[in-house]
Design a protein around this motif. Structure first.
Motif, PDB file in Angstrom:
ATOM      1  N   ALA A 145       0.838  -1.204   0.000  1.00 54.91           N
ATOM      2  CA  ALA A 145       0.000   0.000   0.000  1.00 54.91           C
ATOM      3  C   ALA A 145       0.871   1.251   0.000  1.00 54.91           C
ATOM      4  O   ALA A 145       0.637   2.197  -0.766  1.00 54.91           O
ATOM      5  CB  ALA A 145      -0.942  -0.016   1.205  1.00 54.91           C
ATOM      6  N   ALA A 146       1.898   1.253   0.852  1.00 57.14           N
ATOM      7  CA  ALA A 146       2.774   2.427   0.945  1.00 57.14           C
ATOM      8  C   ALA A 146       3.590   2.619  -0.326  1.00 57.14           C
ATOM      9  O   ALA A 146       3.987   3.743  -0.648  1.00 57.14           O
ATOM     10  CB  ALA A 146       3.707   2.280   2.144  1.00 57.14           C
ATOM     11  N   GLY A 147       3.836   1.538  -1.044  1.00 53.38           N
ATOM     12  CA  GLY A 147       4.671   1.599  -2.238  1.00 53.38           C
ATOM     13  C   GLY A 147       3.893   1.683  -3.536  1.00 53.38           C
ATOM     14  O   GLY A 147       4.473   1.570  -4.612  1.00 53.38           O
ATOM     15  N   GLY A 148       2.586   1.861  -3.462  1.00 51.90           N
ATOM     16  CA  GLY A 148       1.805   2.004  -4.693  1.00 51.90           C
ATOM     17  C   GLY A 148       1.521   0.693  -5.407  1.00 51.90           C
ATOM     18  O   GLY A 148       1.178   0.681  -6.579  1.00 51.90           O
ATOM     19  N   VAL A 149       1.663  -0.436  -4.684  1.00 48.53           N
ATOM     20  CA  VAL A 149       1.383  -1.746  -5.273  1.00 48.53           C
ATOM     21  C   VAL A 149      -0.044  -2.136  -4.897  1.00 48.53           C
ATOM     22  O   VAL A 149      -0.366  -2.259  -3.713  1.00 48.53           O
ATOM     23  CB  VAL A 149       2.377  -2.812  -4.765  1.00 48.53           C
ATOM     24  N   THR A 150      -0.892  -2.349  -5.882  1.00 50.78           N
ATOM     25  CA  THR A 150      -2.310  -2.594  -5.607  1.00 50.78           C
ATOM     26  C   THR A 150      -2.721  -4.046  -5.832  1.00 50.78           C
ATOM     27  O   THR A 150      -3.809  -4.440  -5.416  1.00 50.78           O
ATOM     28  CB  THR A 150      -3.180  -1.663  -6.464  1.00 50.78           C
ATOM     29  N   THR A 151      -1.859  -4.830  -6.480  1.00 48.86           N
ATOM     30  CA  THR A 151      -2.101  -6.276  -6.618  1.00 48.86           C
ATOM     31  C   THR A 151      -0.775  -7.000  -6.427  1.00 48.86           C
ATOM     32  O   THR A 151       0.234  -6.608  -7.021  1.00 48.86           O
ATOM     33  CB  THR A 151      -2.657  -6.634  -8.007  1.00 48.86           C
ATOM     34  N   ILE A 152      -0.797  -8.039  -5.600  1.00 46.43           N
ATOM     35  CA  ILE A 152       0.403  -8.879  -5.458  1.00 46.43           C
ATOM     36  C   ILE A 152       0.083 -10.305  -5.899  1.00 46.43           C
ATOM     37  O   ILE A 152      -1.053 -10.766  -5.785  1.00 46.43           O
ATOM     38  CB  ILE A 152       0.937  -8.914  -4.008  1.00 46.43           C
ATOM     39  N   TYR A 153       1.106 -10.966  -6.423  1.00 46.06           N
ATOM     40  CA  TYR A 153       1.043 -12.414  -6.675  1.00 46.06           C
ATOM     41  C   TYR A 153       2.065 -13.069  -5.752  1.00 46.06           C
ATOM     42  O   TYR A 153       3.264 -12.820  -5.879  1.00 46.06           O
ATOM     43  CB  TYR A 153       1.424 -12.730  -8.130  1.00 46.06           C
ATOM     44  N   GLY A 154       1.578 -13.888  -4.826  1.00 54.12           N
ATOM     45  CA  GLY A 154       2.470 -14.551  -3.895  1.00 54.12           C
ATOM     46  C   GLY A 154       3.194 -15.723  -4.530  1.00 54.12           C
ATOM     47  O   GLY A 154       2.793 -16.240  -5.574  1.00 54.12           O
ATOM     48  N   MET A 155       4.256 -16.151  -3.871  1.00 52.71           N
ATOM     49  CA  MET A 155       5.092 -17.235  -4.372  1.00 52.71           C
ATOM     50  C   MET A 155       4.916 -18.505  -3.522  1.00 52.71           C
ATOM     51  O   MET A 155       4.540 -18.428  -2.345  1.00 52.71           O
ATOM     52  CB  MET A 155       6.555 -16.790  -4.355  1.00 52.71           C
ATOM     53  N   PRO A 156       5.211 -19.681  -4.109  1.00 49.31           N
ATOM     54  CA  PRO A 156       4.832 -20.946  -3.464  1.00 49.31           C
ATOM     55  C   PRO A 156       5.840 -21.541  -2.494  1.00 49.31           C
ATOM     56  O   PRO A 156       5.543 -22.573  -1.884  1.00 49.31           O
ATOM     57  CB  PRO A 156       4.679 -21.879  -4.668  1.00 49.31           C
ATOM     58  N   ASN A 157       7.030 -20.931  -2.323  1.00 47.56           N
ATOM     59  CA  ASN A 157       8.032 -21.573  -1.452  1.00 47.56           C
ATOM     60  C   ASN A 157       7.727 -21.263   0.008  1.00 47.56           C
ATOM     61  O   ASN A 157       8.423 -20.541   0.699  1.00 47.56           O
ATOM     62  CB  ASN A 157       9.456 -21.156  -1.834  1.00 47.56           C
ATOM     63  N   LEU A 158       6.620 -21.842   0.435  1.00 49.47           N
ATOM     64  CA  LEU A 158       6.080 -21.652   1.779  1.00 49.47           C
ATOM     65  C   LEU A 158       6.125 -22.999   2.499  1.00 49.47           C
ATOM     66  O   LEU A 158       6.593 -23.988   1.946  1.00 49.47           O
ATOM     67  CB  LEU A 158       4.633 -21.150   1.665  1.00 49.47           C
ATOM     68  N   ASN A 159       5.631 -23.036   3.712  1.00 47.07           N
ATOM     69  CA  ASN A 159       5.517 -24.305   4.423  1.00 47.07           C
ATOM     70  C   ASN A 159       4.111 -24.437   4.997  1.00 47.07           C
ATOM     71  O   ASN A 159       3.790 -23.756   5.940  1.00 47.07           O
ATOM     72  CB  ASN A 159       6.568 -24.380   5.535  1.00 47.07           C
ATOM     73  N   PRO A 160       3.247 -25.276   4.423  1.00 50.47           N
ATOM     74  CA  PRO A 160       3.554 -26.177   3.306  1.00 50.47           C
ATOM     75  C   PRO A 160       3.688 -25.422   1.986  1.00 50.47           C
ATOM     76  O   PRO A 160       3.016 -24.411   1.795  1.00 50.47           O
ATOM     77  CB  PRO A 160       2.324 -27.098   3.267  1.00 50.47           C
ATOM     78  N   PRO A 161       4.552 -25.923   1.080  1.00 51.56           N
ATOM     79  CA  PRO A 161       4.646 -25.299  -0.232  1.00 51.56           C
ATOM     80  C   PRO A 161       3.316 -25.445  -0.974  1.00 51.56           C
ATOM     81  O   PRO A 161       2.579 -26.414  -0.763  1.00 51.56           O
ATOM     82  CB  PRO A 161       5.758 -26.086  -0.934  1.00 51.56           C
ATOM     83  N   THR A 162       3.013 -24.470  -1.823  1.00 52.95           N
ATOM     84  CA  THR A 162       1.720 -24.463  -2.503  1.00 52.95           C
ATOM     85  C   THR A 162       1.786 -25.377  -3.728  1.00 52.95           C
ATOM     86  O   THR A 162       2.061 -24.936  -4.836  1.00 52.95           O
ATOM     87  CB  THR A 162       1.344 -23.036  -2.934  1.00 52.95           C
ATOM     88  N   THR A 163       1.532 -26.661  -3.497  1.00 52.14           N
ATOM     89  CA  THR A 163       1.647 -27.635  -4.577  1.00 52.14           C
ATOM     90  C   THR A 163       0.323 -28.300  -4.908  1.00 52.14           C
ATOM     91  O   THR A 163       0.240 -29.044  -5.884  1.00 52.14           O
ATOM     92  CB  THR A 163       2.643 -28.745  -4.180  1.00 52.14           C
ATOM     93  N   THR A 164      -0.702 -28.081  -4.091  1.00 53.40           N
ATOM     94  CA  THR A 164      -1.995 -28.753  -4.299  1.00 53.40           C
ATOM     95  C   THR A 164      -3.130 -27.742  -4.161  1.00 53.40           C
ATOM     96  O   THR A 164      -2.960 -26.662  -3.583  1.00 53.40           O
ATOM     97  CB  THR A 164      -2.220 -29.846  -3.229  1.00 53.40           C
ATOM     98  N   ALA A 165      -4.291 -28.130  -4.681  1.00 55.36           N
ATOM     99  CA  ALA A 165      -5.464 -27.259  -4.567  1.00 55.36           C
ATOM    100  C   ALA A 165      -5.822 -27.019  -3.105  1.00 55.36           C
ATOM    101  O   ALA A 165      -6.246 -25.921  -2.728  1.00 55.36           O
ATOM    102  CB  ALA A 165      -6.642 -27.877  -5.318  1.00 55.36           C
ATOM    103  N   LYS A 166      -5.618 -28.017  -2.269  1.00 62.46           N
ATOM    104  CA  LYS A 166      -5.939 -27.824  -0.853  1.00 62.46           C
ATOM    105  C   LYS A 166      -5.040 -26.762  -0.229  1.00 62.46           C
ATOM    106  O   LYS A 166      -5.513 -25.850   0.462  1.00 62.46           O
ATOM    107  CB  LYS A 166      -5.785 -29.137  -0.087  1.00 62.46           C
ATOM    108  N   HIS A 167      -3.732 -26.893  -0.470  1.00 62.64           N
ATOM    109  CA  HIS A 167      -2.820 -25.882   0.093  1.00 62.64           C
ATOM    110  C   HIS A 167      -3.113 -24.509  -0.507  1.00 62.64           C
ATOM    111  O   HIS A 167      -3.021 -23.492   0.182  1.00 62.64           O
ATOM    112  CB  HIS A 167      -1.363 -26.265  -0.184  1.00 62.64           C
ATOM    113  N   LEU A 168      -3.438 -24.490  -1.805  1.00 66.27           N
ATOM    114  CA  LEU A 168      -3.745 -23.207  -2.448  1.00 66.27           C
ATOM    115  C   LEU A 168      -4.966 -22.562  -1.797  1.00 66.27           C
ATOM    116  O   LEU A 168      -4.960 -21.366  -1.489  1.00 66.27           O
ATOM    117  CB  LEU A 168      -3.982 -23.406  -3.949  1.00 66.27           C
ATOM    118  N   GLN A 169      -6.009 -23.359  -1.567  1.00 67.53           N
ATOM    119  CA  GLN A 169      -7.210 -22.790  -0.943  1.00 67.53           C
ATOM    120  C   GLN A 169      -6.883 -22.218   0.432  1.00 67.53           C
ATOM    121  O   GLN A 169      -7.360 -21.135   0.795  1.00 67.53           O
ATOM    122  CB  GLN A 169      -8.311 -23.853  -0.839  1.00 67.53           C
TER     123      GLN A 169
END
Ligand SMILES: [Zn+2]
Length: 458
Positions: free
Chosen positions: A84-108
């Motif tokens: 918000a402070a930097g003028g970014v109004t849409t972000i796309y997150g990345m999947p290297n999380l725990n759990p990594p976003t590899t399935t529809a369940k994790h994505l949801q």
């Protein structure tokens, strides 16, 4: 029609040029660009932008929010404070999380977290490693997938199990799967076997410094990047899959993208915040692990700036990658053990606009790079990235002549530091609106968690 917001007197940057116009907003969308002296009844709120630029918000397709799994570094809420402070109004997150976003369940699960915590609009780039999960994930609304061309070591960080893919047959099979959905496949290009040899030489002689690490990744004119990119582009041609290359930083990669496009390959590519603003040798010497990400040698940087100007590189994305000071400090003596990547989402747009003032980019190119092109290529046609009637009112008001000094004390990241501490910037973001709602004004984030919605095309 009743108007919720009228932004008056500013210079509005549209996809085809700048005009002096008032922007009318109703129900979260732009309803008109009109002459400033046109009377309109019932504008509930008027914001004076005289002398300022009125810009589309940045669509940042490469953001590490660290949630879930690494919230000691950052989370969705703190990421979107900076957005918000930097003028970014849409972000796309990345999947290297725990759990990594590899399935529809994790994505949801991740989408539910954004819905609860995000101040700005969002989408997500899941990891494309399980073929059967691709279609179910597309059904949840994603427009793009990501893999790292690393050998999957099973480490939890930075490339957790399930986010790496390097076998050419595996890559082609996944491209076939993704091509059938019409979504885009983001690739972090990397040749691990070459890198094992190259970094082995540094480590064998005891060079575990930031300088050694920087040189290893750029070794032999960036051979680890170029060979991977050539493979990816050839497989994209063979599959018809739409490809997006992360981390453009060599001269040869620019030539490869141009040649692939001439053969009809649908390839987009991005440059990340540290390349134009933070990757000189002086930065490496001065900031060590805090500057890395990657070092980009002068010749390569010149080629990248040219490619940004001529449109070969079509997307600016932050690759916002926060780490704690503790995770960085070890890098002064053991760089290969430090977490690499640097936070950048809060300062990318102002620094890109600063590059307009210094004559390095035109205003139109910056807006293309941060908004028009990412929205167009990441599935947001008709909603994001353009200040035109019918589009979401994702609007930034910027003062192009308001010098200030970036400092750690102003950084809204959970980690409390910025690699740009002490840097002067000539441009200030004054206000940010997401679908017509003000989320940042005059130095304060005013948006609330939960305002963000899943960004889709129309
Ligand atoms: Zn990244």
């Amino acid at each position: 029609m009743s108007i919720d917001l009228r932004i008056t007197g500013g210079t509005v940057v549209t996809p085809t040029g700048t005009i002096t116009a008032d922007v009318l907003v109703a129900d979260g969308r732009i309803t008109g660009l009109i002459s400033p002296d046109t009377p309109v009844a019932d504008a509930r709120r008027t914001v004076d932008a005289t002398g300022k630029l009125v810009l589309p918000g940045m669509v940042d397709v490469h953001v590490h929010t660290r949630e879930p799994g690494f919230t000691h570094k950052e989370d969705i809420h703190t990421t979107t404070l900076q957005a918000a402070a930097g003028g970014v109004t849409t972000i796309y997150g990345m999947p290297n999380l725990n759990p990594p976003t590899t399935t529809a369940k994790h994505l949801q699960d991740v989408l539910d977290m954004y819905a609860a915590s995000s101040i700005v609009d969002y989408n997500h780039n899941p990891a494309a490693t399980v073929a059967d999960e691709i279609e179910p994930m597309v059904a949840l609304g994603v427009n793009s997938f990501k893999i790292y061309m690393v050998v999957d070591t099973g480490r939890t960080y930075p490339h957790p199990a399930g986010t790496g893919m390097h076998g050419h047959g595996d890559l082609l099979r996944m491209m076939d799967t993704i091509a059938a959905t019409g979504t885009r496949f983001i690739i972090h290009p990397h040749d691990q076997h070459l890198m094992d040899y190259i970094e082995g030489e540094y480590l064998a002689r005891g060079d575990n410094t930031p300088q050694g690490y920087a040189q290893a990744y750029a070794a032999r004119n960036g051979v680890i990047w170029d060979t991977a990119i050539e493979v990816v582009l050839r497989l994209a041609e063979a599959s018809g899959c739409k490809i997006h290359l992360a981390h453009m930083q060599t001269r040869r990669s620019v030539e490869a993208v141009q040649a692939a496009r001439a053969r009809g390959v649908d390839v987009t590519c991005e440059v990340n915040h540290w390349l134009p603003f933070l990757s000189t040798w002086d930065d490496v010497e001065r900031l060590g692990p805090y500057a890395l990400s990657y070092w980009v040698p002068d010749d390569a940087r010149a080629a990248i700036w040219d490619a940004l100007r001529d449109g070969t590189i079509d997307i600016f994305a932050s690759d916002h990658a926060p780490h704690t000071r503790e995770e960085k400090e070890i890098g002064w003596t053991e760089m290969w053990s430090a977490h690499t990547g640097t936070p950048g989402i809060q300062y990318f747009y102002p620094l890109a606009l600063d590059a307009v003032n210094t004559g390095q980019l035109t205003l139109q190119r910056v807006v293309d790079l941060v908004a028009t092109k990412p929205a167009e290529h990441f599935g947001l046609e008709g909603t994001k990235g353009r200040l035109l009637p019918g589009h979401d009112a994702d609007i930034v008001i910027a003062d192009m002549d308001a010098p200030w000094i970036i400092s750690d004390s102003g950084a809204l990241s959970k980690i409390g530091w910025t690699c740009y501490d002490g840097r002067s910037c000539s441009v200030r973001i004054e206000r940010t609106f997401v679908r017509g709602t003000e989320v940042y004004a005059d130095g304060e984030v005013t948006g609330r968690p939960g305002h963000g919605q899943l960004a889709r095309g129309r």
